[in-house]
Design an enzyme around this catalytic site. Sequence first.
Site, mmCIF file in Angstrom:
data_model
loop_
_atom_site.group_PDB
_atom_site.id
_atom_site.type_symbol
_atom_site.label_atom_id
_atom_site.label_comp_id
_atom_site.label_asym_id
_atom_site.label_seq_id
_atom_site.Cartn_x
_atom_site.Cartn_y
_atom_site.Cartn_z
ATOM 1 N N SER A 1 -2.691 -7.858 -4.950
ATOM 2 C CA SER A 1 -4.110 -8.152 -4.880
ATOM 3 C C SER A 1 -4.339 -9.669 -4.783
ATOM 4 O O SER A 1 -3.842 -10.305 -3.862
ATOM 5 C CB SER A 1 -4.819 -7.518 -6.075
ATOM 6 O OG SER A 1 -6.210 -7.466 -5.867
ATOM 7 N N HIS B 1 -4.543 0.999 -3.667
ATOM 8 C CA HIS B 1 -4.395 -0.435 -3.901
ATOM 9 C C HIS B 1 -3.269 -0.753 -4.874
ATOM 10 O O HIS B 1 -2.479 -1.665 -4.635
ATOM 11 C CB HIS B 1 -5.723 -0.980 -4.451
ATOM 12 C CG HIS B 1 -5.748 -2.468 -4.624
ATOM 13 N ND1 HIS B 1 -5.725 -3.344 -3.557
ATOM 14 C CD2 HIS B 1 -5.808 -3.242 -5.745
ATOM 15 C CE1 HIS B 1 -5.771 -4.587 -4.005
ATOM 16 N NE2 HIS B 1 -5.813 -4.554 -5.334
ATOM 17 N N ASP C 1 -6.435 1.860 0.583
ATOM 18 C CA ASP C 1 -6.845 0.824 -0.365
ATOM 19 C C ASP C 1 -8.367 0.706 -0.339
ATOM 20 O O ASP C 1 -8.966 0.464 0.712
ATOM 21 C CB ASP C 1 -6.197 -0.502 0.050
ATOM 22 C CG ASP C 1 -6.474 -1.643 -0.918
ATOM 23 O OD1 ASP C 1 -7.319 -1.478 -1.816
ATOM 24 O OD2 ASP C 1 -5.831 -2.698 -0.765
#
Length: 420
Positions: free
Chosen positions: A234, A362, A328
């Site tokens: 991330s 994600h 995601d």
Amino acid sequence: MVQLIVTPEKSLADSPVWIRAFGLTPSQPVTLYSSLIDEKGVKFEARAFYRANEAGEVDVKEASAVGGDYRGVCPMGLFWSLKPENMFHRLIKRDVMGSPFHIQISLFGSFVLMPSAKDTPLATCSLERWFVSPGVERFQIKEGRVRGALFLPPGPGPFPGVIDMFGGGGGLIEFRAGLLASKGFAVLALAYFAYEDLPRTLEEVNLEYFEEAARLLLKHPQVRGPGLGVIGLSKGAEIALAMASFLEQIAVAVCINGATTINGAPLRFQDIYIPAIRYYPEKFLINNMGALYGRHIIGDPQDEAHQDSVIPLEKAQGQVLFVVGEDDHTFNSKLFAEQAIARAKKYGKNNCTLLSYPRAGHLIEPPGSPLCVCSWIPRCPRPTQWGGETEPHAKAQEHSWKEIRKFLELHLGPAGSSNV
């Protein structure tokens, strides 16, 4: 006599476990049920329904679950399908050195959806899932500005060095560093805000802090140079890509579901300034569970107005691995990665590799980790959606973990031996 055998009873959290039941009647309906209590006291559980074969046995390597939290032949399904009793709760191991996750596997002699006091299991087994192997050492790092934890494998080394970072929640997360150290890497789990005396919020990414961390790791006598690896998820992936582009110490970067532009907080390094693309919170969508879908809140990286915020990957001297989940819900990670790779190629660079996983979300973590579709993060008023479908996400984790380790060894040299 009914027997439930789970081997090994002690293992690393990314290692496979073999579950078998014996002594059942042919075609008997049974439930295999897994549960654990995390460090916050939250219970996670999963179940799968099977029918015994003609010999009265269930072997999860061969038997097909007919229902429950998954269907089909899924040897590790009772681990990656674990779900919290409390909604929006993510399973994270904080104390990686002091204790494992204790998981109980129970065998019931019928299809049991929710075990109660009247449901007596035919057999139970307990197992330990550790995030460090025997001999791995952890050292708290508070040197200069750098804050984090250094994990060293057993033995004299030297070992390939890796910096490990997570995302926009801040703080220090160590479970991936512990597992990588157990595979023979010297790993610095690096905090960069919201930890100890670091800034509480990320107002600016000062790349000199990360350069200081790289130099600190490289000067350790058990770390093999001349280059380091960096792995990030991330926001950590965004920073990892910037490190690869600007820091001479970085030989390889692994970017898991991150942007390839600077977002939210600008980046500074020496006389370089990269402005941030602002977030557009008015573009949040709220689903029927009250959770935030944030894929649209980042400005379009293809917009001409945002080109000054693109990370100049063409400057990277090392290798870059992009790991993306196509489901995601935080970023359009595949689009970001494809654009970065196209930019690198335009400048004559072929130093990028893409691993793209359909229906993965994600939070791509080491194998066996339960899918977290949605959870709370600090300073966010509602839970955040992460995306992903349980079984495809689990397969993505298993495959990507192997590929990440191979990629690091390919470009940093072989990892040390470890007790795994």
